[in-house]
Structures are given as C-alpha cells and as structure tokens.
Design a protein around this motif. Sequence first.
Motif, mmCIF file in Angstrom:
data_model
loop_
_atom_site.group_PDB
_atom_site.id
_atom_site.type_symbol
_atom_site.label_atom_id
_atom_site.label_comp_id
_atom_site.label_asym_id
_atom_site.label_seq_id
_atom_site.Cartn_x
_atom_site.Cartn_y
_atom_site.Cartn_z
ATOM 1 N N TYR A 4 0.840 -1.208 0.000
ATOM 2 C CA TYR A 4 0.000 0.000 0.000
ATOM 3 C C TYR A 4 0.875 1.258 0.000
ATOM 4 O O TYR A 4 0.609 2.213 -0.737
ATOM 5 C CB TYR A 4 -0.921 -0.010 1.207
ATOM 6 C CG TYR A 4 -1.799 1.219 1.317
ATOM 7 C CD1 TYR A 4 -2.999 1.301 0.620
ATOM 8 C CD2 TYR A 4 -1.409 2.304 2.101
ATOM 9 C CE1 TYR A 4 -3.796 2.423 0.713
ATOM 10 C CE2 TYR A 4 -2.195 3.435 2.199
ATOM 11 C CZ TYR A 4 -3.389 3.499 1.501
ATOM 12 O OH TYR A 4 -4.164 4.627 1.584
ATOM 13 N N ALA A 5 1.914 1.256 0.835
ATOM 14 C CA ALA A 5 2.815 2.413 0.879
ATOM 15 C C ALA A 5 3.502 2.623 -0.458
ATOM 16 O O ALA A 5 3.723 3.764 -0.883
ATOM 17 C CB ALA A 5 3.851 2.221 1.993
ATOM 18 N N THR B 33 0.684 3.940 -3.124
ATOM 19 C CA THR B 33 0.198 5.306 -2.888
ATOM 20 C C THR B 33 1.318 6.306 -2.660
ATOM 21 O O THR B 33 1.075 7.515 -2.701
ATOM 22 C CB THR B 33 -0.723 5.319 -1.661
ATOM 23 O OG1 THR B 33 0.037 4.923 -0.501
ATOM 24 C CG2 THR B 33 -1.885 4.361 -1.853
ATOM 25 N N GLN B 34 2.536 5.781 -2.412
ATOM 26 C CA GLN B 34 3.679 6.623 -2.042
ATOM 27 C C GLN B 34 3.355 7.487 -0.828
ATOM 28 O O GLN B 34 3.767 8.643 -0.728
ATOM 29 C CB GLN B 34 4.126 7.480 -3.223
ATOM 30 C CG GLN B 34 4.646 6.663 -4.399
ATOM 31 C CD GLN B 34 5.327 7.505 -5.459
ATOM 32 O OE1 GLN B 34 5.560 8.696 -5.278
ATOM 33 N NE2 GLN B 34 5.664 6.879 -6.574
ATOM 34 N N GLU B 35 2.600 6.893 0.101
ATOM 35 C CA GLU B 35 2.241 7.562 1.349
ATOM 36 C C GLU B 35 2.702 6.710 2.530
ATOM 37 O O GLU B 35 2.670 5.476 2.482
ATOM 38 C CB GLU B 35 0.731 7.768 1.437
ATOM 39 C CG GLU B 35 0.172 8.708 0.382
ATOM 40 C CD GLU B 35 -1.336 8.840 0.497
ATOM 41 O OE1 GLU B 35 -1.918 8.144 1.370
ATOM 42 O OE2 GLU B 35 -1.932 9.616 -0.279
ATOM 43 N N THR B 36 3.097 7.380 3.603
ATOM 44 C CA THR B 36 3.509 6.690 4.815
ATOM 45 C C THR B 36 2.293 6.169 5.564
ATOM 46 O O THR B 36 1.296 6.889 5.713
ATOM 47 C CB THR B 36 4.310 7.632 5.719
ATOM 48 O OG1 THR B 36 5.489 8.056 5.028
ATOM 49 C CG2 THR B 36 4.718 6.941 7.008
ATOM 50 N N VAL B 37 2.365 4.918 6.004
ATOM 51 C CA VAL B 37 1.284 4.344 6.812
ATOM 52 C C VAL B 37 1.866 3.894 8.142
ATOM 53 O O VAL B 37 2.908 3.238 8.188
ATOM 54 C CB VAL B 37 0.588 3.170 6.093
ATOM 55 C CG1 VAL B 37 -0.294 3.678 4.981
ATOM 56 C CG2 VAL B 37 1.603 2.182 5.540
ATOM 57 N N ILE C 56 7.283 3.315 5.192
ATOM 58 C CA ILE C 56 7.578 4.618 4.605
ATOM 59 C C ILE C 56 8.138 4.413 3.200
ATOM 60 O O ILE C 56 9.129 3.696 3.018
ATOM 61 C CB ILE C 56 8.608 5.389 5.456
ATOM 62 C CG1 ILE C 56 8.160 5.414 6.923
ATOM 63 C CG2 ILE C 56 8.811 6.790 4.933
ATOM 64 C CD1 ILE C 56 9.208 5.956 7.863
ATOM 65 N N LEU D 199 10.811 10.261 8.242
ATOM 66 C CA LEU D 199 10.846 10.655 6.836
ATOM 67 C C LEU D 199 12.254 11.031 6.415
ATOM 68 O O LEU D 199 12.679 10.753 5.285
ATOM 69 C CB LEU D 199 9.883 11.818 6.596
ATOM 70 C CG LEU D 199 8.397 11.488 6.766
ATOM 71 C CD1 LEU D 199 7.554 12.754 6.604
ATOM 72 C CD2 LEU D 199 7.957 10.424 5.767
#
Length: 756
Positions: free
Chosen positions: A255-256, A259-263, A292, A323
């Motif tokens: 998923y990360a 979406t290139q989003e941190t979970v 990440i 990050l």
Amino acid sequence: MTEVQAVRDLVEAGLGEPVADESFDRFARLVRRQLGVPTALVALVLEDEQVLPGALGLPEPVQTERRIPLTHSFCRFVVDTRQPLVVQDARAVPALRDNPAIDALGVVAYAGFPIFDQRGRAVGSLCAIDAVPHEWTETQLATLTDLAAACTSELRLRVERERARRMQHVALQATRRNRLLLELSEAFGDAQSVEDVVETLAIVGAGGIGARYAGLALLDPGRKSMTYTTLDHLEPRLSRSYRRVRLDDPRPSAYAARTQETVCFRSTDELVASFPATRDFVDTSVGARAFIPVLSGPRLLGVLALAWDAEKDFDKESMSVKLALATYTAHALERVRLLDERREAAKTLQAAMLTALPQVRNLELASTYSPATRTDQVGGDWYDAVVLDDDAAVLMIGDVTGHDMRAAAEMGQLRSMLRTFAWSQDEAPATLLRMLDKANSGLALQASGTAVVARMDRHVPRAPQRRSRRRGTHAAEPEPEVVRGVSYDLTWSNAGHLPPLVLRDDGRVDVLDGDPDLMLGFVPGTSRRDHSTVLHPGDTLLLYTDGLVERRGTSIGSRIERLAAALGEHHGGSTSTLPSALVRRLVGERQRDDIAVLAVRVRHGIGVPGPVGGEPALVARPVPYSSAAIAPARRWVDDVLESCEMSRDARRTAMLLTSEILTNAFEHGEPPLEVVVESDHQRVRVGVQDSSPREPTVKYPQPHEPGGRGVQFLERYASRWGVERHPVTAPHHASEPRPGPAKTVWFEMDRSRTPT
C-alpha cells in the motif's frame, strides 16, 4: 472573556489546572491580612470556568476544588472591562444581585483588581471578599492595587519562565534532531553497496529512533513487485515467502508503495484491522509499525519497514525524523547505484586496456585483474605478455602511482611503450626498462611506478661430449635422446617492484629476491641489472602487484612469506585458477587496492621422433592411488599433448577420455597406476596401467544414474580404444600387491581426425 491565546499561554504555563499554587496562595494571605477580610482570591478566567490558584476563606468543597463556574464569577467582569470592580454590597447592584455566588459563596462586598499577562491582556483578578456590606477605604484599595501589580509580575514571570523552558525544550529537540540527522548523513555516507545501506539502516534504526526492526524492500526492475534485501532485520515470525511483495498485495508495504504515502500503526491490532491478510504472519509481541516509501524525486525505490517493541503514537516530530531516515536511505541507494555504474565503467575501461594473453607453445599463461572493491576509481596496475617467436616470450607487470583516471592513462601509455620495445628490440629486460624510463622522461609523460620485466628463452642444454674415432679428440655431437620437456632460461629486471616467485614442480617455492633497482620516473639514466634462473617443466612463475600482499601492520617480508605459503598450497592445482585463487585466499573482501596477477607455467612435454627409426616417442608418469591425483595427471597429459602440437579442441576431447580411463582405474582397478603417452606422426595414444585384471565393460545407464558412461565415451570419441593385457606373476599371498601391471586401458586419436 479572556482571549483564546491568553488562555493557551496560561495552560502551557501550568496555570490552567484547578490546583493550589503556593505563590498565589501567598498573595491571598497578604490580601486577607492587610485588608482584614475573611476571603481573598487570585482568580484566572478560562474559556469555560474560573480557576483559583490562590484562595483563602472559601466554603468547602470550593476551597479544595479551586474552581467555580463562570455563572458564579465576579472576576469575569474585571477581565471584560480591564478595570477594577469595587462594590460595597452586590445585592444592591442590578448587574450583580442575581449572581449565585452571593448566596453560595457569601460574596456580598467585592473589590477586585485586574491581573495582566506579558502582553497586557487581562486574564484574572486579585480580589478581597466580605460576607457583609463593606466600605472599602482608599488605603485598602491602594494596597490591593499594589498587590495586584505584584501578582501580575508573578504571573508574567511564570509564563515567561514556562515559555523559556518550552523554547529550551524545542531547541534541545531541534539539536537532538539535527544531531541525529547528521549521524544519519555520516552513517550512510560510507555505504558503498546495498548491503552496506541495509546494515546501516538497522544500526541507525535501533540507535537513532529506537526501532527494534528495520527492513528495506527494493522495487524490482519490472516495477510490479518488491523484494526485501534480507529478512534478518524483520520480525522473526515472517516466512521466506514474505520476502517478495507484489504491489497489488493486501499488505501495508505494498500500500505504501502504491500510494507513495507513509502508513503507521500504533499497535498490532490496528495493523490487522486495516490489513486483515496480515493476521497469520505478524508477530503479536511487536508494538507499533511504520511503512515509509523511499523516493528519489517522484521515482519509487522501495519501502522502509520499521517496527517497535511497544505501542507508540506518531507525532509530527517523530514522523519528520522517520521521513528523514527514508530520505537518507534514498540518497544512499542512489549513490550506490552511481558507484556501481562508475565501477562497472572503470572495470570495462581497465579490461579494455589489458589485452588477452597470447597462446605460447610449451607455456600455460593465466592472469587476473581485480579492481578495488571500495572505490570507483581506475587503478594503475597492469600486466602483459609478448611472444617474440616459438622460443622466447617477454612477460611484464607494473603499478603506476595513483588511483585515478590519470594513473590509468599513464598506465596505458607506459604499457604500450614497453610492449612496443619488447616486440621491436631484441634486448634484455634491464635494457627494456632503461629505454622505457628514458622515453617516459623524453616524451614528458613523467609517470612514476614500479615494474618487473621477465624474458623466457628456450633453454638449450649443453650437448654431451662424444669421443671421436681419432684418439685424443672429442666432437660436440649430441647423443640420441628423447626430450621429456622444454626448460626456459628466465632473465628478469626489477624496477622497485615486489619480487617474483617460482613454484617448482616438486612443490618448493623460490623467492627471486635479487635487489630491486630504482622505481621508474625518477632518474632516467640509472643503471639497471638483470638476474637469471632456469624454469623446468612443471615450474610456475608468479608476477603480482602490491595489492595482493597488502596487509597493514606487517612487514613486507612477512607478507611475501604468506604469499609463498599460499602459492605452495596450490601445488598440483590448476594454473588457470591460480591468480584468482590467490586473490580470494589472501585478500577476500578486504581489498583496498587493485590487484594484477600473472602466472606462467612451463608445460611438461614429449619430443616427436625424427624420420630415422620411426619409433614413437613415449613418456610415462606414475599416478598416486587417490582421486585427488586425477586433476594433476590430466594436466600432465594435456601438457604432453600440447607439446605434440595437438590442437586445443583435440586436447579437450583427449582430456575427457583421459578423465574417464583414470576414473575407471581408481574405481575398479588396483595400484600401482601409471599413465603413458605415446606419439608419432600419425596418432597419439594415451593409456592407464593398473594391476587389476578386470576389464571395463560397456554399460547403458538410465538418465538419472550418475556413472557408467565412460566406455560409451571411448567408443564415440576415440579413433580406437582397447585393453592390453600384461602377463603377471601371482603373489604368494592374497595380501601382497601384484608385482606389475595387469592391463592397460588405452585410446588413440588420429592427428588427421577433426575432433568432435
């Protein structure tokens, strides 16, 4: 009402809670003592209530609870008007007579003066209260004014002190964060490979942010899946199948990546609730987790997986560090990629400069060049070999000072000049080095370095003297003899280089440690000396550069001894693998410098007879009864066949058949064993003698069976093959060995036949 920001400042200073405060209680005592009233308060008005950090004389439970609702507050009128509120009897004031505090708290007479914060905003009041009507005197009001001013100073000091503490805390946090970022930068700065990045990530993950596990999944070339570089730094319960992740998998790392989003997940329960497919393999003893994306600009490189022992919340500060960790990881991976590309370019350039070794009759040459593993620079190490004719060859090795592109360019020029001199000038090695040194200076190349030049000339033994028919005279006519191999006169000159080594055929190692002359590039006219020895069949000459024996803290003598010992242990081994085997044995993964190694072995041989007599030349070699002796025996046969001028392809076929009859003798024969090679102008014959009368038989093994195909090979690839029986005398006892060979298994290959 008190302004919102003023309320926040009070709360941050710890004054928003309904608790007693010693400093403000002291002001309440002063008011009660100086004004002679039963009740005194320091009241602060918040958004939804009034707290009393200073209070004396209130009825319970208000005195203990230190809070009253705004409906009971007189102080809010002081805050709203920013002016004192003084009343003798609140019951007679229309705006106050209905206030519940009159009956509940006994507030009849009231004198309250505003308290201001550091920005001049009214936030509360210092007040005196009486349960009966009270006429306030000028002195009492003046005293209350002074005490309110002092109370304002205390509040401002408290707020400023808390603000300073918060600023210090922020500064410390920023310092720690900056120190951590600096440590991250320094830690990843030394990474030269993906493995280095992963190990650094595990170390800084544990030491910098307290993560127990830190793994890295890298995007595969097809960009449809990821692969974790290792499972060693991930949760212990994960199976091997977890290592590969498809981007469409129902997993947080996928998923990360998508979406290139941190979970982030505070706990395992939170993770499983979001991704139920992870229930069967997550470790319930693990607490928080974060996934990440590792990005280089908009391009996805992989996903960073972090896990902690305990549950935890992810605030803005901690997320910024995580990050940053992902960012430094991305930079390190990009640097590794660039280093790999530059390293491969350097290897390609170096390989282009080092030409392939020539084929030399009666000699077997092997070499290796190994660039430094922890640098992207081209080295100055080189080797070369020039064939002058069938009887002579010149070998060279050197090391130009420096480890950059300039050194590589100078290496190429020096090597080319020396190669040209060796080919065009029939001179001794010392003369060639003097010519090179002079050209280096005259052409303004001004390169410096070390080198060894060695010349090998076919050794011509002194012919045995034969008595003439005339008394008292001798003639230099050679006696007829069969030549069993070619020896070489070795002449070498050393320009500041490490000494050559010779592995003798019997396993001894000689260090050719004649005193070296001056390095190249310093005094062009310096004198140089030649040294000489003889290389016999089976002897191996080893030339090498200093990277092979580089070892800090040890003397050069100890390093040469270590190399000599390793060379001696390779006795009987393959010449083609000797250079790379020495690099692995002596250097391994600790290589700091580039390395060049050149090995030259004098082959064993057999002479093809002349036309007189027509008898074939024959040579034999006893073979120890051990499977480890097969490879040396094969190599000896290859040497002999090479001296018989058989082509390489024909020798390959012969080596296959030789291996089969040797293996058959070890598995089914009896000692002693001997391999025999015969050669004439039409054919070559190889045979293996042993003491067992049992003959080989043709077998037809199934495809899955490992052996039994030797005779099939003989029938298919040999021109002829057979078994020659020898008469033997039976031993007196069964335990005694047979006195001689019982049979010879042989094969022949016609010289005119094209090898299969």
